[in-house]
Write a protein that holds these residues in place. Structure first.
Motif, PDB file in Angstrom:
ATOM      1  N   THR A  77       0.807  -1.210   0.000  1.00 13.50           N
ATOM      2  CA  THR A  77       0.000   0.000   0.000  1.00 13.50           C
ATOM      3  C   THR A  77       0.845   1.268   0.000  1.00 13.50           C
ATOM      4  O   THR A  77       0.519   2.247  -0.663  1.00 13.50           O
ATOM      5  CB  THR A  77      -0.929   0.005   1.235  1.00 13.50           C
ATOM      6  OG1 THR A  77      -1.559  -1.256   1.308  1.00 13.50           O
ATOM      7  CG2 THR A  77      -1.948   1.095   1.149  1.00 13.50           C
ATOM      8  N   ASP A 109      -6.535  -1.642  -4.103  1.00 11.06           N
ATOM      9  CA  ASP A 109      -5.835  -2.302  -3.004  1.00 11.06           C
ATOM     10  C   ASP A 109      -6.836  -3.113  -2.182  1.00 11.06           C
ATOM     11  O   ASP A 109      -8.037  -2.825  -2.185  1.00 11.06           O
ATOM     12  CB  ASP A 109      -5.159  -1.230  -2.136  1.00 11.06           C
ATOM     13  CG  ASP A 109      -4.086  -1.820  -1.234  1.00 11.06           C
ATOM     14  OD1 ASP A 109      -3.812  -3.029  -1.339  1.00 11.06           O
ATOM     15  OD2 ASP A 109      -3.514  -1.065  -0.426  1.00 11.06           O
ATOM     16  N   GLU A 110      -6.314  -4.071  -1.467  1.00  9.10           N
ATOM     17  CA  GLU A 110      -7.141  -4.926  -0.602  1.00  9.10           C
ATOM     18  C   GLU A 110      -8.281  -5.549  -1.386  1.00  9.10           C
ATOM     19  O   GLU A 110      -9.408  -5.670  -0.895  1.00  9.10           O
ATOM     20  CB  GLU A 110      -7.735  -4.100   0.567  1.00  9.10           C
ATOM     21  CG  GLU A 110      -6.748  -3.275   1.338  1.00  9.10           C
ATOM     22  CD  GLU A 110      -5.860  -4.094   2.249  1.00  9.10           C
ATOM     23  OE1 GLU A 110      -6.007  -5.317   2.287  1.00  9.10           O
ATOM     24  OE2 GLU A 110      -4.997  -3.496   2.899  1.00  9.10           O
ATOM     25  N   SER A 121      -4.732  -3.878   5.956  1.00  3.60           N
ATOM     26  CA  SER A 121      -4.568  -2.452   5.634  1.00  3.60           C
ATOM     27  C   SER A 121      -3.826  -1.575   6.647  1.00  3.60           C
ATOM     28  O   SER A 121      -3.080  -0.717   6.270  1.00  3.60           O
ATOM     29  CB  SER A 121      -5.867  -1.760   5.209  1.00  3.60           C
ATOM     30  OG  SER A 121      -6.945  -2.144   5.982  1.00  3.60           O
TER      31      SER A 121
END
Ligand SMILES: Nc1ncnc2c1ncn2[C@@H]1O[C@H](COP(=O)(O)OP(=O)(O)OP(=O)(O)O)[C@@H](O)[C@H]1O
Ligand SMILES: [Mg+2]
Length: 771
Positions: free
Chosen positions: A138, A231-232, A400
């Motif tokens: 990230t 992301d994620e 995260s």
């Protein structure tokens, strides 16, 4: 009505000439040629549009990036530029802190694969990247992209990195702004619902997946971005799933757009396959082994067991911080209080160090969220038993967010999950067992800095036999009314053939279409109506948006605007365990006899009238200052949208008898599908049409006998409750939603009888009026 696209197209003419400075002076990033140009080639190569891209030549003779050519850079080049002395993006001198952080960044697992990443990034339009937690996905990948994609030299484009959660978007943006030595909101910013911290200088934008989806509604091809990083992705939120489907289509129409799908777990093949066999880069983590402990017997009270485990760890285990997973704000605050009290006792009785607890959940304000990064307290005396911190968190901390120093994880095995039952149209958050993947993710949090331990408060056989492998994607567990409206606004009419990674159940889809049809957002052919188009402009659930748009008809759009904002923020009323009576007394001061919505409005008006010391006033009245402040902010944002759409802001004179009645009617205009009628006997109510037995939530202020109620929320715990209720009249239902309340469509029973009686009453009254 001027649309955003219209306004956007005019933008380039307003562009100021560029200077040699790397800072931009424009007010907004320029949109490149609109989709009308149908260009398959890089628009900057189009000679007729060359004036849009003057930056490339100008920038060439400036600073550390002077020799960089888009999509042909190497890790070495980037490293040299990162070494300074001046900031390659802002031109300012680099600070000592920057170099300190840089040293750490270079040691992250992902740094060793920078060239490999660049290679794949340069060669492919879409790539999938999986990496273990903390490997640097990230924070680093978006920066690696910046140095190769050079979005600021490419028509002022941006790199977007989506996050499923607001907290993550904000905190990661802050961290990356620090890493890049720039002020948050300048080169690096974030955008979440109701808060935009970006500027014309922003080249890297962290944002919630929901925000990117909203942007796509106005700019179907997302032309502002040169690279989009999802992301994620393994979290499979509703918005991420829709974005994946959308980006798949956009990629074909925009060959210049790069897409990176990032995920923590090894679900990679599914993503690769979905994105036409996109290449995969796997980044190994630098994780240490984690020993897993199970309870021999199932725990009856997981909260109590969790607290006990935390204290045991503190008393017996060597140095290292603790991460405890619980399910929600109330439970977390409760646990922190109990831990603090018990630790005080423990300190007095035994030789243990200090233990500091930190709560972490989505609605906590950012400054408080940042506190979890504070170091653990030192031991009471040098060489004494260690001091520790314990972070008590929702599953936000599952992925995260990276909290260094965690060595012990306590996992009771539950989280709050959304579930939707299309048959009774109820979406609720239920405390449910987590999946095996979640449990593994949680355990992984313990092995970040050294070998760790994870205490699972369930049996090994429960883990093996009862936990499902993966959490179901949100799209399979949600009411899709909002999603369908969004998809329609995104120009996707054929929902059946939309390329969902996991298609939702047909019944859920039908329910959503039906709901939007009743709300008059879709016509009978499933096309967006004018009302639907307006509703999609608001970042709100369709019922709220329709209520807001209809409110001028009821002469109360000012008040409904406030109410909409109040319904969009966390709980206003604070009710501490040790002071419930006083809190309830205070709440009564604001109570309106017709119910909770009007009570909330009373609170808001009193809050706005309080000029001296709002925080103190809130404390005194057991109100959440944070929630009210946030409602105020939401109100301002929504007001801007209303002004743009030319929806008038009006009020009924406060002295008029109809002041409150108008507000209640406006409520019905959006929430006529959330009505409950009192059962002829007893205290219970039945929801109209869906026929569920419910009770009014005990938090209500409503005291008077009320046969019909509009409710904001259906809460499923051990019983079914309706929360935030307001007394209404059945005549309004017939007047405002005659199609929905056609008595003929109801089965024989008390609701139908009452509706028929009401109809009769109205008819008779009309006859009398005519005489
Ligand atoms: N707010 C912060 N403060 C200090 N260090 C941080 C912070 N955020 C990240 N880091 C450091 O940067 C490293 C990489 O974090 P990053 O969030 O990029 O990892 P990730 O691969 O995205 O992990 P995850 O799978 O958990 O999302 C962390 O291991 C940590 O050392
Ligand atoms: Mg991450």
């Amino acid at each position: 009505m001027s649309t955003t696209e219209d306004r956007k197209r005019k933008k380039p003419q307003e562009k100021e000439p560029r200077t040699n400075s790397p800072k931009r002076h424009k007010s907004e990033p320029v949109s490149p040629p609109s989709r009308n140009t149908k260009s398959k080639i890089d628009p900057s190569k189009n000679p007729y549009l060359a004036h849009w891209y003057p930056a490339e030549e100008k920038k060439d003779d400036w600073g550390p990036l002077a020799k960089f050519r888009r999509h042909s850079t190497t890790a070495k080049m980037a490293n040299i530029a990162e070494d300074g002395p001046s900031n390659p993006f802002s031109g300012s001198e680099l600070s000592d802190r920057y170099f300190n952080i840089l040293k750490g960044r270079r040691g992250l697992p992902i740094a060793a694969q920078r060239d490999e990443f660049l290679n794949m990034f340069q060669k492919s339009q879409i790539m999938v990247l999986v990496g273990e937690t903390g490997s640097g996905k990230t924070t680093q990948i978006p920066q690696y992209v910046l140095f190769d994609d050079l979005p600021h030299l490419n028509g002022y484009k941006q790199v977007a990195c989506t996050q499923p959660r607001r907290v993550a978007a904000m905190s990661v943006a802050k961290r990356v702004a620090d890493e890049m030595d720039v002020e948050l909101g300048q080169e690096v910013g974030y955008s979440i619902r109701f808060e935009d911290k970006t500027s014309s200088n922003t080249i890297l934008k962290y944002m919630t997946d929901g925000m990117l989806l909203r942007e796509a509604m106005h700019d179907h091809l997302l032309e502002r971005y040169s690279c989009i990083i999802l992301d994620e992705a393994h979290e499979r939120t509703l918005a991420t799933d829709i974005l994946m489907g959308l980006l798949k289509g956009v990629a074909e129409r925009r060959p210049d757009l790069k897409i990176i799908i990032m995920s923590a777990t090894l679900d990679a093949q599914k993503f690769q396959h979905y994105f036409n066999d996109a290449p995969l880069l796997a980044v190994p983590g630098r994780t240490y082994p984690v020993e897993i402990y199970y309870t021999p017997e199932p725990e009856r009270d997981y909260l109590e067991a969790a607290i006990r485990t935390v204290l045991q760890i503190h008393a017996t285990e060597p140095e290292g911080d603790i991460l405890l997973f619980l399910t929600g704000e109330e439970e977390i605050e409760d646990a922190c209080r109990k831990i603090n009290a018990e630790v005080d006792l423990l300190i007095r009785e035994a030789d243990v160090g200090p233990l500091k607890s930190y709560a972490l959940y989505g609605t906590l304000p950012p400054q408080q969220q940042q506190r979890i990064f504070e170091p653990a307290p030192p031991p009471f005396k040098p060489g004494g038993p260690p001091g520790r911190k314990v972070v008590v968190s929702t599953n936000i901390a599952e992925t995260s967010l990276t909290i260094d120093g965690i060595v012990y994880v306590v996992d009771p095995g539950f989280s709050k999950q959304k579930v939707y039952n299309p048959r009774i149209r109820v979406e609720s958050l239920l405390v449910s067992p987590i999946s095996k993947a979640s449990a593994q993710q949680r355990a992984g949090r313990a092995g970040r800095t050294r070998p760790g331990k994870c205490f699972r408060l369930y049996t090994e056989s429960a883990f093996k036999k009862e936990l499902i492998d993966q959490t179901y994607p949100e799209i399979l567990r949600s009411n899709l009314a909002n999603t369908v409206l969004e998809l329609k606004k995104l120009g996707i009419d054929d929902l059946v053939h939309f390329d969902f990674m996991d298609p939702p159940a047909p019944e859920t889809m039908m329910r959503a279409l039906e709901e939007l049809n009743y709300l008059a957002c879709l016509d009978d052919d499933g096309n967006l109506t004018t009302l639907g188009k307006l509703a999609a402009e608001f970042p709100l659930d369709p019922a709220l948006a329709v209520m807001l748009i209809s409110s001028p008809e009821f002469l109360c759009s000012n008040e409904i605007l406030s109410l909409t904002a109040l319904l969009s923020v966390p709980q206003l009323f604070v009710r501490p365990l040790n002071n419930r009576r006083r809190a309830d007394e205070m709440k009564k001061l604001f109570a309106h006899e017709d119910g909770d919505h009007l009570t909330m409005l009373n609170v808001y008006h009193a809050f706005k009238g309080e000029e001296e010391n709002q925080p103190a006033w809130c404390r005194e009245h057991f109100l959440s200052y944070r929630a009210l402040q946030s409602a105020d902010n939401v109100r301002t944002q929504l007001q801007r949208i209303m002004e743009r759409l030319e929806i008038p802001l009006v009020s009924t004179d406060f002295s008029e008898k109809s002041y409150y009645e108008n507000i209640r009617k406006a409520l019905v205009s959006g929430f006529f599908m959330q009505i409950a009628m009192k059962n002829p006997t007893g205290k219970a109510y039945t929801t109209v049409k869906d026929n569920q037995d419910v009770l009014i939530h005990p938090s209500t202020v409503l005291e008077k006998e009320s046969q019909w109620l509009v409710y904001n929320e259906f809460v499923l715990t051990t019983k079914s409750f309706i929360r935030t209720v307001t007394h209404i009249r059945p005549e309004w239902l017939l007047d405002i939603a005659p199609g929905y309340y056609d008595a003929k469509d109801f089965p024989k029973g008390p609701v139908r009888t009452e509706l028929e009686r009401t109809m009769d009453r109205v008819r008779k009254r009309n006859v009398l009026k005519r005489r």
